[in-house]
Design an enzyme around this catalytic site. Structure first.
Site, PDB file in Angstrom:
ATOM      1  N   SER A  30      19.132  45.282  -0.289  1.00  0.00           N
ATOM      2  CA  SER A  30      19.654  43.981   0.132  1.00  0.00           C
ATOM      3  C   SER A  30      19.467  42.984  -0.990  1.00  0.00           C
ATOM      4  O   SER A  30      18.492  43.070  -1.748  1.00  0.00           O
ATOM      5  CB  SER A  30      18.912  43.493   1.376  1.00  0.00           C
ATOM      6  OG  SER A  30      19.360  42.192   1.713  1.00  0.00           O
ATOM      7  N   PHE A  45      15.149  32.210   7.813  1.00  0.00           N
ATOM      8  CA  PHE A  45      16.376  32.106   7.011  1.00  0.00           C
ATOM      9  C   PHE A  45      17.570  32.130   7.953  1.00  0.00           C
ATOM     10  O   PHE A  45      17.428  32.258   9.174  1.00  0.00           O
ATOM     11  CB  PHE A  45      16.440  33.242   5.972  1.00  0.00           C
ATOM     12  CG  PHE A  45      16.600  34.620   6.581  1.00  0.00           C
ATOM     13  CD1 PHE A  45      15.510  35.305   7.080  1.00  0.00           C
ATOM     14  CD2 PHE A  45      17.845  35.235   6.639  1.00  0.00           C
ATOM     15  CE1 PHE A  45      15.649  36.574   7.643  1.00  0.00           C
ATOM     16  CE2 PHE A  45      18.003  36.506   7.184  1.00  0.00           C
ATOM     17  CZ  PHE A  45      16.892  37.171   7.691  1.00  0.00           C
ATOM     18  N   LYS A  64      15.846  38.600   4.013  1.00  0.00           N
ATOM     19  CA  LYS A  64      15.712  39.969   4.532  1.00  0.00           C
ATOM     20  C   LYS A  64      14.724  40.783   3.696  1.00  0.00           C
ATOM     21  O   LYS A  64      13.897  41.507   4.242  1.00  0.00           O
ATOM     22  CB  LYS A  64      17.057  40.685   4.464  1.00  0.00           C
ATOM     23  CG  LYS A  64      18.022  40.356   5.538  1.00  0.00           C
ATOM     24  CD  LYS A  64      19.162  41.352   5.390  1.00  0.00           C
ATOM     25  CE  LYS A  64      20.381  40.986   6.135  1.00  0.00           C
ATOM     26  NZ  LYS A  64      21.465  41.933   5.857  1.00  0.00           N
ATOM     27  N   HIS A  81      14.601  41.326  16.198  1.00  0.00           N
ATOM     28  CA  HIS A  81      15.541  42.444  16.123  1.00  0.00           C
ATOM     29  C   HIS A  81      15.188  43.380  14.972  1.00  0.00           C
ATOM     30  O   HIS A  81      15.216  44.593  15.104  1.00  0.00           O
ATOM     31  CB  HIS A  81      16.967  41.892  15.963  1.00  0.00           C
ATOM     32  CG  HIS A  81      17.113  40.855  14.877  1.00  0.00           C
ATOM     33  ND1 HIS A  81      16.222  39.816  14.704  1.00  0.00           N
ATOM     34  CD2 HIS A  81      18.027  40.708  13.873  1.00  0.00           C
ATOM     35  CE1 HIS A  81      16.592  39.092  13.668  1.00  0.00           C
ATOM     36  NE2 HIS A  81      17.680  39.604  13.154  1.00  0.00           N
ATOM     37  N   ARG A  82      14.821  42.794  13.822  1.00  0.00           N
ATOM     38  CA  ARG A  82      14.489  43.599  12.642  1.00  0.00           C
ATOM     39  C   ARG A  82      13.204  44.398  12.886  1.00  0.00           C
ATOM     40  O   ARG A  82      13.119  45.578  12.557  1.00  0.00           O
ATOM     41  CB  ARG A  82      14.335  42.649  11.434  1.00  0.00           C
ATOM     42  CG  ARG A  82      14.149  43.314  10.092  1.00  0.00           C
ATOM     43  CD  ARG A  82      14.463  42.353   8.947  1.00  0.00           C
ATOM     44  NE  ARG A  82      15.879  41.981   8.949  1.00  0.00           N
ATOM     45  CZ  ARG A  82      16.341  40.793   9.396  1.00  0.00           C
ATOM     46  NH1 ARG A  82      15.507  39.865   9.817  1.00  0.00           N
ATOM     47  NH2 ARG A  82      17.634  40.547   9.407  1.00  0.00           N
ATOM     48  N   ASP A  97      21.703  45.778   8.181  1.00  0.00           N
ATOM     49  CA  ASP A  97      22.869  44.956   8.496  1.00  0.00           C
ATOM     50  C   ASP A  97      22.579  44.288   9.819  1.00  0.00           C
ATOM     51  O   ASP A  97      22.138  44.936  10.786  1.00  0.00           O
ATOM     52  CB  ASP A  97      24.166  45.750   8.556  1.00  0.00           C
ATOM     53  CG  ASP A  97      25.357  44.812   8.366  1.00  0.00           C
ATOM     54  OD1 ASP A  97      25.502  44.254   7.263  1.00  0.00           O
ATOM     55  OD2 ASP A  97      26.128  44.591   9.318  1.00  0.00           O
ATOM     56  N   SER A  98      22.769  42.999   9.855  1.00  0.00           N
ATOM     57  CA  SER A  98      22.312  42.258  11.026  1.00  0.00           C
ATOM     58  C   SER A  98      23.165  41.030  11.224  1.00  0.00           C
ATOM     59  O   SER A  98      23.968  40.668  10.366  1.00  0.00           O
ATOM     60  CB  SER A  98      20.840  41.864  10.829  1.00  0.00           C
ATOM     61  OG  SER A  98      20.642  41.311   9.540  1.00  0.00           O
TER      62      SER A  98
HETATM   63  P1  IMP Z   1      24.472  40.900   6.345  1.00  0.00           P
HETATM   64  O1  IMP Z   1      23.692  41.869   7.198  1.00  0.00           O
HETATM   65  O2  IMP Z   1      24.142  41.015   4.903  1.00  0.00           O
HETATM   66  O3  IMP Z   1      25.926  40.945   6.661  1.00  0.00           O
HETATM   67  O4  IMP Z   1      23.968  39.443   6.714  1.00  0.00           O
HETATM   68  C1  IMP Z   1      23.504  39.148   7.988  1.00  0.00           C
HETATM   69  C2  IMP Z   1      23.426  37.666   8.206  1.00  0.00           C
HETATM   70  O5  IMP Z   1      23.018  37.501   9.574  1.00  0.00           O
HETATM   71  C3  IMP Z   1      22.373  36.980   7.386  1.00  0.00           C
HETATM   72  O6  IMP Z   1      22.876  36.434   6.204  1.00  0.00           O
HETATM   73  C4  IMP Z   1      21.905  35.891   8.329  1.00  0.00           C
HETATM   74  O7  IMP Z   1      22.758  34.805   8.250  1.00  0.00           O
HETATM   75  C5  IMP Z   1      22.084  36.483   9.694  1.00  0.00           C
HETATM   76  N1  IMP Z   1      20.789  37.036  10.127  1.00  0.00           N
HETATM   77  C6  IMP Z   1      20.427  38.336  10.205  1.00  0.00           C
HETATM   78  N2  IMP Z   1      19.144  38.447  10.587  1.00  0.00           N
HETATM   79  C7  IMP Z   1      18.711  37.184  10.743  1.00  0.00           C
HETATM   80  C8  IMP Z   1      17.439  36.649  11.096  1.00  0.00           C
HETATM   81  O8  IMP Z   1      16.443  37.358  11.317  1.00  0.00           O
HETATM   82  N3  IMP Z   1      17.377  35.317  11.143  1.00  0.00           N
HETATM   83  C9  IMP Z   1      18.428  34.500  10.893  1.00  0.00           C
HETATM   84  N4  IMP Z   1      19.614  34.937  10.525  1.00  0.00           N
HETATM   85  C10 IMP Z   1      19.760  36.278  10.458  1.00  0.00           C
END
Ligand code: IMP
Length: 202
Positions: free
Chosen positions: A14, A158, A19, A186-187, A75-76
């Site tokens: 990442s 974040f 993250k 969730h993570r 991915d979240s």
């Molecule tokens: P990606 O998985 O790189 O597409 O990005 C996921 C996006 O979801 C992140 O940039 C955050 O904006 C949001 N996100 C995922 N997990 C969290 C969290 O634990 N807190 C806040 N935002 C999250």
């Protein structure tokens, strides 16, 4: 039966500093070195899939192949019920090229305001994928339910943390101590499944 990680180090696939920090904190109790993809000069692949699992696997496979060692990708995103699950897999993209999450949070708020009687309910979803250079991979999903609040509160965390309050809590993820977020996030929930299935007990 899942494959166990026998190696003592892995790439954290990442480029999202929030993250990478949270994954490093979750891995810290295990004797595994977590190497950020950026420190190896690895590129971030385009997230071309339409599911969290698809994108997590895509990122983990790319990093494992390029770095020639196991790679863990996350991915979240935030899924808002009133917005039919948006921003979902596009959570990062809602912040625009400048990665402005004040803008992304405002967009969520304004879209919800435009729907009379919109429910506040939402959930964060995370899929963690662990891939090996030989092409094998495992994936695990975790989620946490809660609600969207406005205005944003808290300087920690974040992304969308300042507008999310988990069920049974009153502080936003942006106000919580990192340990408190890790207890329910969730993570952390996806990570608990990963540990159970893939990490050697030492
Ligand atoms: P990606 O998985 O790189 O597409 O990005 C996921 C996006 O979801 C992140 O940039 C955050 O904006 C949001 N996100 C995922 N997990 C969290 C969290 O634990 N807190 C806040 N935002 C999250």
């Amino acid at each position: 039966m899942s494959r166990r990680l026998s190696e003592r180090r892995l790439i954290v696939a990442s480029h999202n500093a929030g993250k990478v920090r949270e994954i490093a904190e979750l891995i810290a109790p295990f004797r595994i070195e977590a190497i950020p993809a950026a420190s190896l000069g690895l590129d971030e692949p385009d997230e071309t899939e339409t599911t969290f699992k698809g994108n997590a696997l895509l990122k983990a496979h790319a990093a494992a192949k390029a770095g020639a060692m196991p790679a863990l990708a996350d991915d979240s995103g935030l899924c808002v019920d009133a917005l039919k699950g948006e921003p979902g897999v596009y959570s990062a993209r809602w912040a625009g090229p400048a990665k402005d999450f004040n803008l992304a949070m405002r967009l969520v708020h304004e879209r919800m305001l435009a729907i009379p009687g919109a429910p506040e309910t939402a959930r964060f979803v995370c899929v963690l994928a662990l891939a090996w250079p030989d092409g094998h991979a495992e994936a695990f999903e975790g989620e946490v339910s809660g609600r969207i609040i406005w205005p944003p509160r808290g300087e920690r965390g974040f992304g969308y943390d300042p507008i999310f309050v988990a069920d049974g809590h009153h502080l936003t993820f942006g106000e919580m101590e990192p340990e408190a977020k890790h207890a329910i996030s969730h993570r952390a929930r996806a990570f608990a499944k990963l540990i159970e299935a893939c990490f050697e007990r030492s």
